[in-house]
Design a protein around this motif. Structure first.
Motif, PDB file in Angstrom:
ATOM      1  N   ALA A  97       1.035  -1.275  -0.030  1.00 16.53           N
ATOM      2  CA  ALA A  97       0.768  -0.054  -0.525  1.00 16.53           C
ATOM      3  C   ALA A  97       0.516   0.884  -0.096  1.00 16.53           C
ATOM      4  CB  ALA A  97      -0.688  -0.052   1.628  1.00 16.53           C
ATOM      5  N   GLU A  98       1.781   0.707   0.183  1.00 18.05           N
ATOM      6  CA  GLU A  98       2.756   2.479   0.456  1.00 18.05           C
ATOM      7  C   GLU A  98       3.383   2.612  -0.597  1.00 18.05           C
ATOM      8  OE1 GLU A  98       4.312   4.199   2.961  1.00 18.05           O
ATOM      9  OE2 GLU A  98       3.331   3.133   4.763  1.00 18.05           O
ATOM     10  N   PHE A  99       3.354   1.653  -1.723  1.00 15.78           N
ATOM     11  CA  PHE A  99       3.803   1.769  -3.269  1.00 15.78           C
ATOM     12  C   PHE A  99       2.824   3.255  -4.165  1.00 15.78           C
ATOM     13  CE2 PHE A  99       6.100  -1.880  -2.695  1.00 15.78           C
ATOM     14  CZ  PHE A  99       7.873  -1.452  -2.840  1.00 15.78           C
ATOM     15  N   GLU A 100       3.421   4.012  -4.404  1.00 21.24           N
ATOM     16  CA  GLU A 100       2.385   5.489  -4.934  1.00 21.24           C
ATOM     17  C   GLU A 100       3.135   5.804  -5.925  1.00 21.24           C
ATOM     18  OE1 GLU A 100      -0.711   8.744  -4.083  1.00 21.24           O
ATOM     19  OE2 GLU A 100      -0.575   7.210  -2.906  1.00 21.24           O
ATOM     20  N   PHE A 101       2.929   5.314  -7.536  1.00 23.38           N
ATOM     21  CA  PHE A 101       4.515   5.514  -8.734  1.00 23.38           C
ATOM     22  C   PHE A 101       3.288   5.130 -10.586  1.00 23.38           C
ATOM     23  CE2 PHE A 101       6.458   2.179  -6.637  1.00 23.38           C
ATOM     24  CZ  PHE A 101       6.183   1.526  -8.139  1.00 23.38           C
ATOM     25  N   SER A 102       3.695   5.722 -10.915  1.00 29.32           N
ATOM     26  CA  SER A 102       3.115   6.036 -12.330  1.00 29.32           C
ATOM     27  C   SER A 102       3.663   4.272 -12.520  1.00 29.32           C
ATOM     28  CB  SER A 102       3.914   6.738 -13.420  1.00 29.32           C
ATOM     29  OG  SER A 102       3.640   5.803 -14.541  1.00 29.32           O
ATOM     30  N   GLY A 147      17.843  -2.874  -1.639  1.00 27.04           N
ATOM     31  CA  GLY A 147      18.029  -1.358  -1.779  1.00 27.04           C
ATOM     32  C   GLY A 147      16.937  -1.065  -2.408  1.00 27.04           C
ATOM     33  N   ALA A 148      16.606  -1.498  -3.452  1.00 29.22           N
ATOM     34  CA  ALA A 148      15.674  -1.296  -4.855  1.00 29.22           C
ATOM     35  C   ALA A 148      13.755  -0.881  -4.634  1.00 29.22           C
ATOM     36  CB  ALA A 148      15.917  -2.150  -6.610  1.00 29.22           C
ATOM     37  N   ILE A 149      14.080  -2.019  -3.378  1.00 27.44           N
ATOM     38  CA  ILE A 149      12.666  -2.121  -2.385  1.00 27.44           C
ATOM     39  C   ILE A 149      12.697  -0.591  -1.641  1.00 27.44           C
ATOM     40  CG2 ILE A 149      10.704  -2.869  -0.882  1.00 27.44           C
ATOM     41  CD1 ILE A 149      10.558  -4.428  -4.033  1.00 27.44           C
ATOM     42  N   ASP A 150      13.985  -0.488  -0.861  1.00 30.85           N
ATOM     43  CA  ASP A 150      13.779   0.572   0.210  1.00 30.85           C
ATOM     44  C   ASP A 150      13.405   2.293  -1.305  1.00 30.85           C
ATOM     45  OD1 ASP A 150      13.713  -1.051   2.312  1.00 30.85           O
ATOM     46  OD2 ASP A 150      15.754  -0.929   2.179  1.00 30.85           O
ATOM     47  N   LYS A 151      14.262   2.365  -2.293  1.00 31.94           N
ATOM     48  CA  LYS A 151      14.292   3.155  -2.863  1.00 31.94           C
ATOM     49  C   LYS A 151      13.002   2.871  -3.102  1.00 31.94           C
ATOM     50  CE  LYS A 151      16.928   5.622  -6.994  1.00 31.94           C
ATOM     51  NZ  LYS A 151      17.847   5.460  -7.978  1.00 31.94           N
ATOM     52  N   LEU A 152      12.340   2.547  -3.710  1.00 30.78           N
ATOM     53  CA  LEU A 152      11.216   2.671  -4.523  1.00 30.78           C
ATOM     54  C   LEU A 152       9.924   3.147  -3.287  1.00 30.78           C
ATOM     55  CD1 LEU A 152      10.036  -1.184  -6.371  1.00 30.78           C
ATOM     56  CD2 LEU A 152      11.253   2.036  -7.209  1.00 30.78           C
ATOM     57  N   LEU A 153      10.118   2.822  -2.138  1.00 25.71           N
ATOM     58  CA  LEU A 153       9.599   2.692  -0.728  1.00 25.71           C
ATOM     59  C   LEU A 153       9.758   4.376  -0.590  1.00 25.71           C
ATOM     60  CD1 LEU A 153       9.301   0.216   1.665  1.00 25.71           C
ATOM     61  CD2 LEU A 153       7.655   0.417   0.350  1.00 25.71           C
ATOM     62  N   ALA A 154      10.879   5.020  -0.687  1.00 21.95           N
ATOM     63  CA  ALA A 154      11.481   6.411  -0.645  1.00 21.95           C
ATOM     64  C   ALA A 154      10.749   6.828  -1.660  1.00 21.95           C
ATOM     65  CB  ALA A 154      13.035   6.804  -0.093  1.00 21.95           C
ATOM     66  N   GLU A 155      11.037   6.974  -2.542  1.00 17.67           N
ATOM     67  CA  GLU A 155      10.205   7.800  -3.555  1.00 17.67           C
ATOM     68  C   GLU A 155       8.743   7.988  -3.363  1.00 17.67           C
ATOM     69  OE1 GLU A 155      11.070   5.589  -7.662  1.00 17.67           O
ATOM     70  OE2 GLU A 155      13.589   6.387  -7.185  1.00 17.67           O
ATOM     71  N   SER A 156       7.947   6.800  -3.321  1.00 18.31           N
ATOM     72  CA  SER A 156       6.613   6.585  -2.697  1.00 18.31           C
ATOM     73  C   SER A 156       6.363   7.566  -2.290  1.00 18.31           C
ATOM     74  CB  SER A 156       6.421   5.601  -2.987  1.00 18.31           C
ATOM     75  OG  SER A 156       6.574   4.276  -4.496  1.00 18.31           O
ATOM     76  N   ARG A 157       6.886   7.244  -0.520  1.00 13.07           N
ATOM     77  CA  ARG A 157       6.897   8.482   0.020  1.00 13.07           C
ATOM     78  C   ARG A 157       7.159   9.678  -0.159  1.00 13.07           C
ATOM     79  NH1 ARG A 157      10.022   4.720   3.062  1.00 13.07           N
ATOM     80  NH2 ARG A 157       8.558   3.225   3.974  1.00 13.07           N
ATOM     81  N   ASP A 158       7.739  10.374  -0.433  1.00 11.12           N
ATOM     82  CA  ASP A 158       7.824  11.306  -1.371  1.00 11.12           C
ATOM     83  C   ASP A 158       7.290  11.967  -2.502  1.00 11.12           C
ATOM     84  OD1 ASP A 158      10.083  13.442  -1.812  1.00 11.12           O
ATOM     85  OD2 ASP A 158      10.772  13.666  -3.892  1.00 11.12           O
ATOM     86  N   TYR A 159       6.337  11.067  -3.296  1.00 12.90           N
ATOM     87  CA  TYR A 159       5.108  11.137  -4.139  1.00 12.90           C
ATOM     88  C   TYR A 159       4.124  11.934  -3.250  1.00 12.90           C
ATOM     89  CZ  TYR A 159       2.055  10.459  -7.672  1.00 12.90           C
ATOM     90  OH  TYR A 159       0.815  10.974  -8.118  1.00 12.90           O
ATOM     91  N   ARG A 160       4.036  10.817  -2.191  1.00 10.47           N
ATOM     92  CA  ARG A 160       2.570  11.193  -1.490  1.00 10.47           C
ATOM     93  C   ARG A 160       3.293  12.272  -1.183  1.00 10.47           C
ATOM     94  NH1 ARG A 160       3.065   6.465  -0.441  1.00 10.47           N
ATOM     95  NH2 ARG A 160       3.440   6.651   2.257  1.00 10.47           N
ATOM     96  N   PHE A 161       3.937  12.829  -0.355  1.00  8.33           N
ATOM     97  CA  PHE A 161       4.282  13.848   1.215  1.00  8.33           C
ATOM     98  C   PHE A 161       3.842  15.242  -0.525  1.00  8.33           C
ATOM     99  CE2 PHE A 161       6.823  17.658   2.307  1.00  8.33           C
ATOM    100  CZ  PHE A 161       5.956  17.489   3.399  1.00  8.33           C
ATOM    101  N   LYS A 162       4.403  15.510  -1.514  1.00  4.60           N
ATOM    102  CA  LYS A 162       4.457  16.466  -2.371  1.00  4.60           C
ATOM    103  C   LYS A 162       2.997  16.286  -2.742  1.00  4.60           C
ATOM    104  CE  LYS A 162       9.291  16.452  -4.345  1.00  4.60           C
ATOM    105  NZ  LYS A 162       9.997  15.742  -5.748  1.00  4.60           N
ATOM    106  N   ARG A 163       2.323  15.004  -3.099  1.00  3.23           N
ATOM    107  CA  ARG A 163       0.855  15.141  -3.092  1.00  3.23           C
ATOM    108  C   ARG A 163      -0.104  15.797  -2.827  1.00  3.23           C
ATOM    109  NH1 ARG A 163      -3.148  11.373  -2.231  1.00  3.23           N
ATOM    110  NH2 ARG A 163      -1.216  10.202  -2.167  1.00  3.23           N
TER     111      ARG A 163
END
Length: 123
Positions: A20-25, A82-98
């Motif tokens: 549920a944390e993943f949010e990206f195109s 590391g790839a999973i952690d990066k996707l999670l971090a990018e998803s959190r950043d995307y949600r924060f900006k939204r």
């Protein structure tokens, strides 16, 4: 990586990931395939490819399986996490900006305020 090395799904049982944390195109398709691989519980890319034969995602799986991933075997698990952690971090950043944009335009409801606060603390 999970398609070429489905045995990595065992790591996900030891270190569960909240999809549920993943949010990206493309996140929904990613989640479907991710869940399918983990549910299949096979260590064989061939079994995974066969399982997708005739499926609407067969072409995507074949394309991903054909990607060349140059990771030494001894670093595979660390690279994957590391790839999973990066996707999670990018998803959190995307949600924060939204949520930040929504806060400026229309404001946030209580649930969104809680998430915004939680995400702010992670920065």
């Amino acid at each position: 990586m999970l398609i070429q090395y489905p045995q990595l799904q065992k790591i996900l049982r030891q270190h569960p990931v909240d999809l549920a944390e993943f949010e990206f195109s493309g996140a929904e398709k990613f989640k479907e395939i991710f869940n399918h691989i983990v549910t299949l519980r096979s260590d064989s890319p061939a079994i995974l490819l066969e399982d997708y034969r005739g499926h609407s995602d067969e072409l995507i799986i074949k394309q991903l399986a054909a990607l060349v991933i140059d990771v030494p075997a001894e670093g595979l698990e660390a690279e994957f996490m590391g790839a999973i952690d990066k996707l999670l971090a990018e998803s959190r950043d995307y949600r924060f900006k939204r949520l930040s944009n929504k806060l400026e335009k229309t404001g946030l409801n209580e649930e969104e305020k809680k998430e915004f606060t939680r995400l702010s603390m992670m920065k």
